[in-house]
Write an enzyme that holds these catalytic residues in place. Structure first.
Site, PDB file in Angstrom:
ATOM      1  N   PRO A   1      38.398 -40.876  -8.383  1.00 22.92           N
ATOM      2  CA  PRO A   1      37.894 -40.021  -7.320  1.00 22.92           C
ATOM      3  C   PRO A   1      36.860 -40.721  -6.471  1.00 22.92           C
ATOM      4  CG  PRO A   1      37.286 -39.231  -9.503  1.00 22.92           C
ATOM      5  CD  PRO A   1      37.706 -40.630  -9.627  1.00 22.92           C
ATOM      6  N   GLU A   2      37.032 -40.564  -5.194  1.00 21.92           N
ATOM      7  CA  GLU A   2      36.033 -40.992  -4.237  1.00 21.92           C
ATOM      8  C   GLU A   2      35.409 -39.718  -3.657  1.00 21.92           C
ATOM      9  OE1 GLU A   2      37.590 -44.012  -1.579  1.00 21.92           O
ATOM     10  OE2 GLU A   2      39.089 -44.604  -3.036  1.00 21.92           O
TER      11      GLU A   2
END
Length: 300
Positions: A2-3
């Site tokens: 996840p960014e």
DNA sequence: CAAAATTCCTGACTGC
DNA sequence: TGCAGTCAGGAATTTT
């Protein structure tokens, strides 16, 4: 995985479903998930009986505010997931490392096959001791951002959050012009700008028409304005579509829903496919053991 | 065997 | 010589 957009998607679901809930029990079945603590019991003791007051995000970190003023911090690493149980009998997924139960409502699980993610309760600094805030962060953080960094000394090193800190293009220019390294390295350096990782760096640089290996200080004012706009728009758009879920389906929100922004990727993971702007094949190069995707015609 | 979205650490090197 | 900054490489781990 996840960014920033994926973490923000998780944040909004957690805020909706868990704010106001009182933690009944915390069970750690893999101590590595809470490795910042000397022992899992310190993590558990800091949380049991606490009520969740807020869920914030800074870069790729989640910050859960507790009723005693402490913060639980979460990072999902490459493969971490926070999942809300679908019911009291919902079986725990493989690689469940931490389980939270509440006095009311379904439990929350931290699942992480690759174990690069972590959870910890921030240890407040001793009285009168200020955390060290990086010069890049200090350059542009206003109000809320500064408060978060003071409250969570472990995150004081983070640079500007491109959405939370609402920085203008002129401030971005000051940051970019002070760097002599490649643009992709600059925008993925969490100590300079936090939240952007491999996927969104490539998407932002394509949108801005800037090559990954351009030296930061060589950018013109026009290019920095394009970069600023691309950064803001791509991240906001990705959040709107609830983040990116790649072919491996690693990213899902706490309800188990995948994101949809991968449908809108213009270069990432699209080697050999035509550039949406000029039809030239998208290039892929390996930089620092990481894939970089770009269009050699549209990015200069 | 390579690759995968993460951060952290170390050693080598550079410039002041 | 010291120090800060940069950067390559590797480690942590499992799955495909």
């Amino acid at each position: 995985m996840p960014e920033l957009p994926e973490v923000e998607t998780v944040r909004s679901v957690l805020a909706r479903d868990f704010v106001g809930k009182k933690i009944k029990t915390v069970t750690v079945t893999n101590g590595r998930a809470v490795r910042r603590h000397k022992a899992p019991k310190y993590f558990r003791e800091a949380l049991e009986g606490r009520t969740i007051k807020s869920v914030h995000r800074l870069g790729k970190y989640l910050i859960v505010g507790l009723d005693d003023g402490n913060k639980m911090v979460g990072h999902l690493g490459m493969s971490g997931q926070l999942l809300r149980a679908k019911g009291p009998k919902d079986p725990k997924p493989k690689h469940t490392h931490v389980v939270f139960t509440f006095t009311q409502g379904p439990e929350l699980r931290f699942v992480d096959p690759r174990t690069f993610g972590e959870l910890f309760v921030s240890q407040p600094l001793p009285e009168g001791q200020a955390p060290e805030i990086s010069k890049f962060a200090r350059l542009s953080i206003g109000g809320d951002g500064l408060a978060t960094r003071v409250a969570v000394p472990e995150l004081a090193h983070l640079g500007i959050d491109p959405l939370e800190d609402q920085i203008g293009w002129d401030r971005l220019a000051a940051i970019v012009r002070s760097r002599t390294t490649a643009m992709k390295a600059v925008i993925t350096d969490q100590d300079i700008i936090c939240g952007i990782g491999n996927i969104y760096a490539d998407e932002i640089l394509f949108e801005a028409g800037i090559r990954y290996d351009r030296v930061a200080e060589s950018l013109s004012t026009i290019e920095i304005r394009r970069l600023h706009r691309a950064m803001t728009e791509i991240l906001a758009d990705a959040i709107k579509h609830r983040g990116s879920t790649l072919d491996d389906e690693q990213f899902v929100d706490p309800e188990g829903n995948p994101g949809e922004y991968q449908q809108y990727h213009r270069v990432y993971n699209r080697e050999g496919l035509p550039c949406p702007q000029c039809r030239a094949p998208i290039q892929r190069v390996s930089v620092r053991q990481r894939s970089t995707f770009f269009c050699e015609k549209c990015q200069n």
